[in-house]
Motif scaffolding. Structure first.
Motif, PDB file in Angstrom:
ATOM      1  N   MET A   1      29.237  28.337  25.204  1.00 48.66           N
ATOM      2  CA  MET A   1      29.559  28.365  26.609  1.00 48.66           C
ATOM      3  C   MET A   1      31.073  28.400  26.765  1.00 48.66           C
ATOM      4  O   MET A   1      31.787  27.611  26.165  1.00 48.66           O
ATOM      5  CB  MET A   1      28.987  27.111  27.266  1.00 48.66           C
ATOM      6  N   LYS A   2      31.552  29.335  27.538  1.00 50.07           N
ATOM      7  CA  LYS A   2      32.981  29.454  27.846  1.00 50.07           C
ATOM      8  C   LYS A   2      33.167  29.332  29.356  1.00 50.07           C
ATOM      9  O   LYS A   2      32.257  29.611  30.138  1.00 50.07           O
ATOM     10  CB  LYS A   2      33.541  30.806  27.380  1.00 50.07           C
ATOM     11  N   TYR A   3      34.359  28.939  29.738  1.00 55.08           N
ATOM     12  CA  TYR A   3      34.695  28.798  31.153  1.00 55.08           C
ATOM     13  C   TYR A   3      35.750  29.827  31.528  1.00 55.08           C
ATOM     14  O   TYR A   3      36.697  30.053  30.771  1.00 55.08           O
ATOM     15  CB  TYR A   3      35.202  27.382  31.448  1.00 55.08           C
ATOM     16  N   PHE A   4      35.552  30.429  32.670  1.00 53.93           N
ATOM     17  CA  PHE A   4      36.459  31.444  33.196  1.00 53.93           C
ATOM     18  C   PHE A   4      37.010  30.950  34.521  1.00 53.93           C
ATOM     19  O   PHE A   4      36.285  30.317  35.297  1.00 53.93           O
ATOM     20  CB  PHE A   4      35.726  32.774  33.407  1.00 53.93           C
ATOM     21  N   MET A   5      38.279  31.249  34.783  1.00 57.96           N
ATOM     22  CA  MET A   5      38.888  30.851  36.045  1.00 57.96           C
ATOM     23  C   MET A   5      39.094  32.073  36.930  1.00 57.96           C
ATOM     24  O   MET A   5      39.677  33.071  36.496  1.00 57.96           O
ATOM     25  CB  MET A   5      40.245  30.173  35.807  1.00 57.96           C
ATOM     26  N   LEU A   6      38.606  31.981  38.140  1.00 58.08           N
ATOM     27  CA  LEU A   6      38.888  32.982  39.161  1.00 58.08           C
ATOM     28  C   LEU A   6      39.912  32.376  40.107  1.00 58.08           C
ATOM     29  O   LEU A   6      39.810  31.204  40.485  1.00 58.08           O
ATOM     30  CB  LEU A   6      37.619  33.348  39.926  1.00 58.08           C
ATOM     31  N   ILE A   7      40.893  33.170  40.471  1.00 60.63           N
ATOM     32  CA  ILE A   7      41.987  32.703  41.312  1.00 60.63           C
ATOM     33  C   ILE A   7      42.080  33.582  42.552  1.00 60.63           C
ATOM     34  O   ILE A   7      41.974  34.806  42.466  1.00 60.63           O
ATOM     35  CB  ILE A   7      43.335  32.772  40.564  1.00 60.63           C
ATOM     36  N   TRP A   8      42.266  32.934  43.688  1.00 63.83           N
ATOM     37  CA  TRP A   8      42.565  33.632  44.933  1.00 63.83           C
ATOM     38  C   TRP A   8      43.962  33.218  45.359  1.00 63.83           C
ATOM     39  O   TRP A   8      44.266  32.029  45.461  1.00 63.83           O
ATOM     40  CB  TRP A   8      41.571  33.264  46.034  1.00 63.83           C
ATOM     41  N   LEU A   9      44.810  34.201  45.578  1.00 66.46           N
ATOM     42  CA  LEU A   9      46.171  33.969  46.048  1.00 66.46           C
ATOM     43  C   LEU A   9      46.329  34.631  47.410  1.00 66.46           C
ATOM     44  O   LEU A   9      45.960  35.805  47.580  1.00 66.46           O
ATOM     45  CB  LEU A   9      47.195  34.564  45.084  1.00 66.46           C
ATOM     46  N   CYS A  10      46.847  33.874  48.359  1.00 63.37           N
ATOM     47  CA  CYS A  10      47.049  34.385  49.712  1.00 63.37           C
ATOM     48  C   CYS A  10      48.487  34.146  50.127  1.00 63.37           C
ATOM     49  O   CYS A  10      49.047  33.070  49.875  1.00 63.37           O
ATOM     50  CB  CYS A  10      46.110  33.697  50.704  1.00 63.37           C
ATOM     51  N   LEU A  11      49.077  35.143  50.757  1.00 56.86           N
ATOM     52  CA  LEU A  11      50.458  35.063  51.209  1.00 56.86           C
ATOM     53  C   LEU A  11      50.480  34.980  52.726  1.00 56.86           C
ATOM     54  O   LEU A  11      49.907  35.837  53.418  1.00 56.86           O
ATOM     55  CB  LEU A  11      51.242  36.296  50.736  1.00 56.86           C
TER      56      LEU A  11
ATOM     57  N   TYR B   1      41.700  34.867  35.669  1.00 51.72           N
ATOM     58  CA  TYR B   1      42.767  34.389  34.793  1.00 51.72           C
ATOM     59  C   TYR B   1      42.519  34.943  33.397  1.00 51.72           C
ATOM     60  O   TYR B   1      41.377  35.028  32.940  1.00 51.72           O
ATOM     61  CB  TYR B   1      42.781  32.857  34.800  1.00 51.72           C
ATOM     62  N   GLY B   2      43.563  35.314  32.692  1.00 49.47           N
ATOM     63  CA  GLY B   2      43.448  36.019  31.428  1.00 49.47           C
ATOM     64  C   GLY B   2      43.001  35.208  30.225  1.00 49.47           C
ATOM     65  O   GLY B   2      42.891  35.753  29.132  1.00 49.47           O
ATOM     66  N   THR B   3      42.749  33.934  30.379  1.00 53.19           N
ATOM     67  CA  THR B   3      42.378  33.064  29.265  1.00 53.19           C
ATOM     68  C   THR B   3      41.009  32.449  29.520  1.00 53.19           C
ATOM     69  O   THR B   3      40.689  32.111  30.656  1.00 53.19           O
ATOM     70  CB  THR B   3      43.413  31.925  29.109  1.00 53.19           C
ATOM     71  N   THR B   4      40.199  32.306  28.477  1.00 54.49           N
ATOM     72  CA  THR B   4      38.950  31.555  28.596  1.00 54.49           C
ATOM     73  C   THR B   4      39.190  30.129  28.128  1.00 54.49           C
ATOM     74  O   THR B   4      40.139  29.858  27.385  1.00 54.49           O
ATOM     75  CB  THR B   4      37.816  32.191  27.768  1.00 54.49           C
ATOM     76  N   PHE B   5      38.317  29.238  28.539  1.00 58.90           N
ATOM     77  CA  PHE B   5      38.473  27.818  28.230  1.00 58.90           C
ATOM     78  C   PHE B   5      37.214  27.291  27.568  1.00 58.90           C
ATOM     79  O   PHE B   5      36.113  27.800  27.812  1.00 58.90           O
ATOM     80  CB  PHE B   5      38.761  27.035  29.513  1.00 58.90           C
TER      81      PHE B   5
ATOM     82  N   LEU C   1      35.230  22.628  31.051  1.00 55.18           N
ATOM     83  CA  LEU C   1      35.569  22.623  32.470  1.00 55.18           C
ATOM     84  C   LEU C   1      36.885  21.891  32.694  1.00 55.18           C
ATOM     85  O   LEU C   1      37.711  22.302  33.511  1.00 55.18           O
ATOM     86  CB  LEU C   1      34.442  21.974  33.277  1.00 55.18           C
ATOM     87  N   GLU C   2      37.110  20.825  31.940  1.00 54.50           N
ATOM     88  CA  GLU C   2      38.342  20.057  32.078  1.00 54.50           C
ATOM     89  C   GLU C   2      39.561  20.901  31.712  1.00 54.50           C
ATOM     90  O   GLU C   2      40.583  20.852  32.398  1.00 54.50           O
ATOM     91  CB  GLU C   2      38.290  18.788  31.220  1.00 54.50           C
TER      92      GLU C   2
ATOM     93  N   ASP D   1      55.054  29.971  51.039  1.00 47.15           N
ATOM     94  CA  ASP D   1      54.121  30.791  51.811  1.00 47.15           C
ATOM     95  C   ASP D   1      52.971  31.328  50.968  1.00 47.15           C
ATOM     96  O   ASP D   1      52.152  32.108  51.455  1.00 47.15           O
ATOM     97  CB  ASP D   1      54.855  31.969  52.459  1.00 47.15           C
ATOM     98  N   LEU D   2      52.913  30.932  49.702  1.00 46.49           N
ATOM     99  CA  LEU D   2      51.851  31.388  48.810  1.00 46.49           C
ATOM    100  C   LEU D   2      50.840  30.268  48.614  1.00 46.49           C
ATOM    101  O   LEU D   2      51.192  29.149  48.263  1.00 46.49           O
ATOM    102  CB  LEU D   2      52.445  31.797  47.455  1.00 46.49           C
ATOM    103  N   TYR D   3      49.592  30.586  48.877  1.00 48.64           N
ATOM    104  CA  TYR D   3      48.516  29.601  48.773  1.00 48.64           C
ATOM    105  C   TYR D   3      47.523  30.045  47.713  1.00 48.64           C
ATOM    106  O   TYR D   3      47.211  31.220  47.598  1.00 48.64           O
ATOM    107  CB  TYR D   3      47.815  29.439  50.128  1.00 48.64           C
ATOM    108  N   MET D   4      47.017  29.092  46.953  1.00 51.75           N
ATOM    109  CA  MET D   4      46.112  29.396  45.850  1.00 51.75           C
ATOM    110  C   MET D   4      44.882  28.505  45.910  1.00 51.75           C
ATOM    111  O   MET D   4      44.959  27.335  46.269  1.00 51.75           O
ATOM    112  CB  MET D   4      46.815  29.146  44.520  1.00 51.75           C
ATOM    113  N   THR D   5      43.769  29.092  45.567  1.00 47.17           N
ATOM    114  CA  THR D   5      42.574  28.318  45.291  1.00 47.17           C
ATOM    115  C   THR D   5      41.943  28.924  44.046  1.00 47.17           C
ATOM    116  O   THR D   5      42.205  30.077  43.700  1.00 47.17           O
ATOM    117  CB  THR D   5      41.589  28.300  46.484  1.00 47.17           C
ATOM    118  N   SER D   6      41.155  28.143  43.343  1.00 51.18           N
ATOM    119  CA  SER D   6      40.558  28.636  42.100  1.00 51.18           C
ATOM    120  C   SER D   6      39.143  28.111  41.953  1.00 51.18           C
ATOM    121  O   SER D   6      38.732  27.171  42.646  1.00 51.18           O
ATOM    122  CB  SER D   6      41.409  28.218  40.897  1.00 51.18           C
ATOM    123  N   PHE D   7      38.439  28.729  41.037  1.00 49.78           N
ATOM    124  CA  PHE D   7      37.053  28.378  40.746  1.00 49.78           C
ATOM    125  C   PHE D   7      36.836  28.574  39.255  1.00 49.78           C
ATOM    126  O   PHE D   7      37.184  29.619  38.708  1.00 49.78           O
ATOM    127  CB  PHE D   7      36.121  29.284  41.561  1.00 49.78           C
TER     128      PHE D   7
END
Length: 67
Positions: A1-11, A27-31, A34-35, A52-58
């Motif tokens: 099992m690997k973890y992948f990060m999706l990132i949303w960036l809003c300006l 994101y270009g790296t797997t983990f 979850l930690e 002015d840059l906002y980020m959220t991730s999953f």
């Protein structure tokens, strides 16, 4: 099992069209956990230098043997 990060960036910029306000990227790296993914997301979030840059991730777990 690997973890992948999706990132949303809003300006927050009134001259940019609504369609170009946010982007989604994988994101270009797997983990391995979850930690690890959570710590990396937190590091990115805390190092954003533009007020002015906002980020959220999953972080999403994927079984690579079944994909």
């Amino acid at each position: 099992m690997k973890y992948f990060m999706l990132i949303w960036l809003c300006l927050n910029d009134p001259v940019i069209s609504l369609e170009k306000t946010c982007i989604q990227e994988q994101y270009g790296t797997t983990f391995n956990s979850l930690e690890e993914c959570r710590v990396a997301a937190n590091y990115i979030y805390n190092n954003i230098k533009n007020p002015d840059l906002y980020m959220t991730s999953f972080c999403s777990a994927k079984n690579l043997t079944s994909i």
